[in-house]
Motif scaffolding. Structure first.
Motif, mmCIF file in Angstrom:
data_model
loop_
_atom_site.group_PDB
_atom_site.id
_atom_site.type_symbol
_atom_site.label_atom_id
_atom_site.label_comp_id
_atom_site.label_asym_id
_atom_site.label_seq_id
_atom_site.Cartn_x
_atom_site.Cartn_y
_atom_site.Cartn_z
ATOM 1 N N ASP A 180 0.821 -1.212 0.000
ATOM 2 C CA ASP A 180 0.000 0.000 0.000
ATOM 3 C C ASP A 180 0.856 1.263 0.000
ATOM 4 O O ASP A 180 2.087 1.221 -0.110
ATOM 5 N N GLU A 181 0.190 2.408 0.135
ATOM 6 C CA GLU A 181 0.900 3.681 0.007
ATOM 7 C C GLU A 181 1.877 3.929 1.145
ATOM 8 O O GLU A 181 2.771 4.777 1.054
ATOM 9 N N ASN A 182 1.734 3.199 2.244
ATOM 10 C CA ASN A 182 2.621 3.382 3.394
ATOM 11 C C ASN A 182 3.789 2.406 3.420
ATOM 12 O O ASN A 182 4.627 2.481 4.315
ATOM 13 N N SER A 183 3.830 1.470 2.469
ATOM 14 C CA SER A 183 4.904 0.482 2.451
ATOM 15 C C SER A 183 6.055 0.936 1.561
ATOM 16 O O SER A 183 5.902 1.815 0.710
ATOM 17 N N LEU A 184 7.208 0.310 1.765
ATOM 18 C CA LEU A 184 8.396 0.624 0.977
ATOM 19 C C LEU A 184 8.506 -0.317 -0.221
ATOM 20 O O LEU A 184 7.932 -1.405 -0.224
ATOM 21 N N PRO A 185 9.278 0.063 -1.240
ATOM 22 C CA PRO A 185 9.565 -0.857 -2.345
ATOM 23 C C PRO A 185 10.307 -2.102 -1.842
ATOM 24 O O PRO A 185 11.005 -2.055 -0.817
ATOM 25 N N VAL A 186 10.169 -3.186 -2.561
ATOM 26 C CA VAL A 186 10.813 -4.448 -2.184
ATOM 27 C C VAL A 186 12.318 -4.262 -2.013
ATOM 28 O O VAL A 186 12.921 -4.791 -1.066
ATOM 29 N N GLU A 187 12.938 -3.525 -2.907
ATOM 30 C CA GLU A 187 14.386 -3.325 -2.844
ATOM 31 C C GLU A 187 14.803 -2.653 -1.535
ATOM 32 O O GLU A 187 15.771 -3.078 -0.882
ATOM 33 N N ALA A 188 14.077 -1.605 -1.136
ATOM 34 C CA ALA A 188 14.401 -0.910 0.113
ATOM 35 C C ALA A 188 14.163 -1.817 1.320
ATOM 36 O O ALA A 188 14.951 -1.814 2.284
#
Length: 282
Positions: A180-188
């Motif tokens: 969702d909008e509060n989560s980080l990208p997989v890489e981060a």
């Protein structure tokens, strides 16, 4: 009072508290003070239950600001939360948000859900800042708190070094939500997992989670890091995962209880537009 919580003694200092909707909280008691990890959905009765379990001065640690973890906090006087999650906590506080989540979790709306008196008011308490590396001494036992951003920007994990237990909450579990909008990208998120593993190398033997299944293997963080790598390298199974009107993807094929088809542990549900820090096209 709604019979929503059930304590489960793990040992003389640690109690799991399960909710009817599947959340798990943890009460840790030292000789001087006690800490509650998370507060569920804000259904009344949690504070009253805690008073039957310990007479020690009580503080609360919130692992993050989501509806199913932080909404009971206003019942308690001393609450710690990473301030990076203040906004998500505010967004999840309205009673309508909580009612919808509960009804979906318990299999339908029940009459008690319509009575506002059964809920802690949706007013956030005066949170104390919870920072990476914070240490709390309880008397004969301690808690160390570390940031593991990904699920939200302020998600934390809690180490009980004397018991060699790591409480990961939603930061890393058998189906880590990362979409969702509060989560980080997989890489981060992968970078944060690697950083935490370096900090905690050799310091825990058990991993406790906060939904349905309590305990995972000590390799959970490593396994989920490998799932991140598979997503980034295009080696995920990518089964469609419909959720609240959107479609995301579960990285490794699993059943409805998130048990992976390959029998390994740890998974990620993610948004294909949030794989790399600079966007999908990396």
């Amino acid at each position: 009072m709604i019979d929503y919580y059930k304590p489960e003694k793990i040992d003389g200092q640690l109690t799991a508290i399960r909710s009817r909707s599947g959340e798990i909280m943890y009460l840790i008691e030292g000789t001087e003070r006690a800490f509650l990890i998370d507060t569920c959905l804000g259904i009344r009765g949690l504070k009253k239950l805690i008073k039957t379990l310990t007479e020690k001065p009580l503080s609360v640690i919130l692992t993050h600001g989501h509806v199913d973890h932080a909404m009971g906090a206003p019942e308690f006087d001393t609450v710690y939360m990473n301030h990076k999650d203040k906004e998500v906590c505010r967004q999840h506080s309205p009673l309508q948000e909580r009612r919808g989540y509960i009804a979906a979790s318990i299999g339908g709306e029940e009459p008690w859900l319509l009575d506002d008196d059964n809920f802690v008011p949706p007013m956030p308490p005066d949170y104390h800042e919870l920072k990476d590396g914070a240490v709390f001494e309880l008397g004969g036992i301690s808690l160390e708190v570390f940031e593991l951003a990904g699920h939200t920007k302020g998600t934390m994990v809690v180490l009980i070094p004397e018991k060699r237990i790591l409480i990961t909450g939603d930061a890393c579990n058998t189906a880590t939500f990362l979409f969702d909008e509060n989560s980080l990208p997989v890489e981060a998120y992968r970078e944060n997992l690697l950083r935490l593993q370096q900090k905690l190398e050799g310091r825990f033997d058990r991993v406790f989670m906060m939904h349905h299944q309590m305990e995972a293997s000590k390799d959970l963080l490593k396994n989920v890091t490998e799932v991140c790598s598979d997503i980034m390298e295009g080696n995920a199974d990518d089964e469609a995962f419909p959720f609240m009107g959107n479609t995301y993807y579960i990285a490794k094929k699993a059943d409805k209880q998130f048990i992976r088809a390959d029998k390994r542990e740890g998974n990620i549900i993610y948004n294909k537009q949030k794989i790399f820090k600079e966007g999908l096209g990396k």
